[in-house]
Enzyme design. Structure first.
Site, mmCIF file in Angstrom:
data_model
loop_
_atom_site.group_PDB
_atom_site.id
_atom_site.type_symbol
_atom_site.label_atom_id
_atom_site.label_comp_id
_atom_site.label_asym_id
_atom_site.label_seq_id
_atom_site.Cartn_x
_atom_site.Cartn_y
_atom_site.Cartn_z
ATOM 1 N N CYS A 7 0.822 -1.058 -0.011
ATOM 2 C CA CYS A 7 0.097 -0.153 0.004
ATOM 3 C C CYS A 7 0.988 1.279 -0.087
ATOM 4 O O CYS A 7 1.914 1.324 0.833
ATOM 5 C CB CYS A 7 -1.012 0.008 1.501
ATOM 6 S SG CYS A 7 -1.933 -1.412 1.240
ATOM 7 N N CYS B 184 -8.537 -1.647 -15.462
ATOM 8 C CA CYS B 184 -7.637 -1.868 -14.481
ATOM 9 C C CYS B 184 -6.311 -1.021 -14.545
ATOM 10 O O CYS B 184 -5.404 -0.967 -13.864
ATOM 11 C CB CYS B 184 -7.077 -3.148 -13.679
ATOM 12 S SG CYS B 184 -6.441 -4.356 -15.197
#
Length: 466
Positions: free
Chosen positions: A110, A421
Site C-alpha cells: 500500500c 484496471c
C-alpha cells in the site's frame, strides 16, 4: 501467473503517465546529494509528490503530499528527473493522516495510506481525467464506486524467505525491491485471512525444509479460505504438516509442486465458489473457479461494479450482448440473469469451459467461445459473426483491448461498457472509440484497490447504429 486468484499480467510501460522507471539511455545511478527544501506541487499518477529543484529539475518524492514543504534526500538520479524520500517534513498537509498499518513505508503493498480516503478517491478521478485529456477527451462528471477502507482484500500472495540466521520470514515485498518485509498483520486483508497469518508463521517455523516454499497464496470465498503453497521440491514430512494445518484451520489446501513447470495438487474435493448478488429479491449466483482462474481482489466493490454495468446496459429480453475477456462469467452470468442473450469470449479455453459449467449450474443460457482477443484478425471475425449485437462488455487485462476498440470503429455497437484496471491503456483505447464516433456517456472510478495508486475504471460509450 497461473495461480489461484492470480493477478492480471503486469502492465508494460506505456509512457502515458511520464513515470517510466527504466527510461532509455544510461542506467540510473544512486545519488547521495540532497535536493532540499522543496515544495510539493501535486501528486504524480503513481501517488508520489512532484516538486522542482532550484535548477528546475523534476523531483518525485515518496510519501509527500501537495502543499507540503519537505527536506529530501535524492536516492536515484536520472537525466530528466530525480527520485527522493523525505528527510524532514517542514509543513504538513491537512490531507495527511496516520497510516493504519504499522508496516507502511516498508511494505510495498500500500503506497497511499498517508493520504486520507476522500483525497485518494479525488486523486484517482484526477488521474483518469488527465489521461483522457491527453488523448483530447474532456471528462465532466466522474462517479465513484466505494467500498470499505479496511478489511477489503480477499486475495494475497505472501513471500517466504529464510534468512542467514535461519529465521523464516513471511510477508510482502518492499516497494521496487525483492527484499521481503516480515508482516505481522495487514489491515486491508479480510479478517478470515488476517487470522491465518500467525498460524502460517508458526507452521513455517516447524517445517524441515522451509526454503523449498517459494510463496503462499491466500484467498477468502463465501464458503471457505484457500491456502495455495508454491512448493519448489517435494518433502513428504512437510506435506503432512501442511495437511494437518489445513484440517486444523479448516481451509482448502493446494500445492503447486515443482520448480520450473509446477503441477497443481489440489486437496479439496468441493469446488471453490464465488457468489454474486444480481438483482434485489433474487437468489445469488454461484460461480465455481479453480486455481489459475482470475478473481477480483475486492468482493464488495466487484459486486457494485457488476450492478453498475447492468444498470448502464439495462439489458432486455432478446437483446444480444457480447462479453469479451469473460473470465469465469463475472459479467456474463449476471447479464444473462437480467434477461439478455450473452455470448462470452475468452482467450483461455479452460475459462470457456468454466463459464459453460457455471451457466448450467445457475440455470442460465450463455454461449461461449475461445478467441485470441489481441489478434486483429480474430477480433474482426468475431465482430463479423456477431454484427447484430446490441451491446458489448470489455474487461481486458492491463494491456487493454486496443485491437477490439480499433475494430469497433468498423463494426459499431450501440453500447460499449469498458472495465479497466489501467487508466493509461483505457484512455488510449477510448481515443480509438471517440475518434470513430462513440460518445462517452458515463465514467466511474471504483475503490477496488484502496490505499494503493491502482484503480478500476468503468466507462460507458454509446454510438449511433443504423
Amino acid at each position: 501467473m497461473a495461480m489461484l486468484g492470480k493477478r492480471r499480467p503486469p502492465r508494460p510501460a506505456s509512457g502515458h503517465s511520464g513515470l517510466a522507471r527504466t527510461p532509455g539511455g544510461k542506467a540510473p545511478h544512486t545519488a547521495t546529494e540532497d535536493a532540499s527544501p522543496l515544495v510539493i506541487e501535486r501528486l504524480a499518477h503513481d501517488g508520489r509528490g512532484v516538486a522542482h529543484s532550484a535548477n528546475g529539475k523534476t523531483v518525485f518524492v515518496d510519501q509527500a503530499l501537495p502543499g507540503e514543504h519537505v527536506d529530501v534526500a535524492v536516492h536515484l538520479t536520472r537525466k530528466r528527473f530525480d527520485e527522493a524520500h523525505i528527510k524532514s517534513l517542514l509543513t504538513t498537509s491537512e490531507q495527511r493522516v496516520t497510516p493504519p498499518c504499522p508496516h507502511f513505508g516498508h511494505c510495498g503493498g500500500c503506497d497511499l495510506q498517508h493520504l486520507n480516503v476522500d483525497a485518494q478517491r479525488a486523486h484517482k478521478r484526477d488521474v483518469v481525467r488527465d489521461l483522457f485529456a491527453r488523448q483530447g477527451i474532456t471528462l465532466k462528471d466522474i462517479g465513484s464506486i466505494q467500498g470499505d477502507d479496511q478489511g477489503y482484500r480477499r486475495r494475497a500472495r505472501l513471500g517466504v524467505k529464510v534468512d542467514s540466521q535461519g529465521n523464516t520470514r513471511l510477508g510482502f515485498r518492499a516497494a521496487h525491491s525483492h527484499r521481503l518485509v516480515d508482516i505481522e498483520r495487514c489491515p486491508v486483508l479480510v479478517d478470515s485471512l488476517q487470522q491465518l497469518l500467525t498460524p502460517l508463521r508458526e507452521l513455517l517455523g516447524t517445517l524441515e525444509a522451509p526454503r523449498q516454499v517459494g510463496h503462499i497464496e491466500l484467498l477468502a470465498t463465501p464458503t471457505t479460505q484457500v491456502v495455495l503453497v508454491r512448493q519448489l521440491k517435494e518433502h513428504s514430512q512437510d506435506a503432512e504438516r501442511w495437511q494437518a494445518f489445513a484440517q486444523h484451520q479448516q481451509v482448502a489446501l493446494g500445492t503447486w509442486l515443482g520448480r520450473d513447470t509446477p503441477t497443481l495438487h489440489w486437496n479439496s474435493a468441493a469446488p471453490v465458489l464465488e457468489e454474486l448478488l444480481v438483482l434485489d429479491g433474487q437468489a445469488p449466483l454461484s460461480l465455481s473457479f479453480a486455481p489459475g482462474d482470475f478473481l477480483q481482489v475486492n468482493a464488495q466493490v466487484n459486486q457494485q461494479i457488476v450492478a453498475r454495468v447492468i444498470e448502464w446496459l439495462a439489458p432486455q429480453p432478446e437483446q444480444k450482448i457480447l462479453d469479451l475477456f469473460a473470465g469465469i462469467g463475472n459479467f456474463s452470468l449476471p447479464i444473462a440473469a437480467a434477461g439478455a442473450k450473452v455470448h462470452a469470449v475468452e482467450g483461455n479455453p479452460a475459462m470457456v469451459a468454466r463459464i459453460a459449467i457455471n451457466a448450467k449450474h445457475n440455470g442460465l443460457m450463455v454461449s461461449g467461445q475461445q478467441a485470441d482477443l489481441s489478434d486483429p484478425g480474430s477480433v474482426k471475425q468475431l465482430l463479423d459473426e456477431h454484427a447484430d449485437s446490441d451491446a458489448l462488455v470489455l474487461d481486458p487485462p492491463r494491456s487493454g483491448g486496443e485491437a477490439i476498440c480499433q475494430a469497433l470503429a468498423r463494426h459499431p455497437v450501440a453500447k460499449v461498457v469498458y472495465i479497466s484496471c489501467d487508466p493509461a491503456t483505457l484512455a488510449r483505447d477510448a481515443a480509438h472509440l471517440v475518434h470513430a464516433g462513440y460518445r462517452v456517456k458515463q465514467v466511474a472510478v471504483a475503490d477496488m484497490f484502496l490505499h494503493t495508486a491502482h484503480m478500476e475504471t468503468l466507462v460507458l460509450f454509446e454510438a449511433d447504429v443504423d
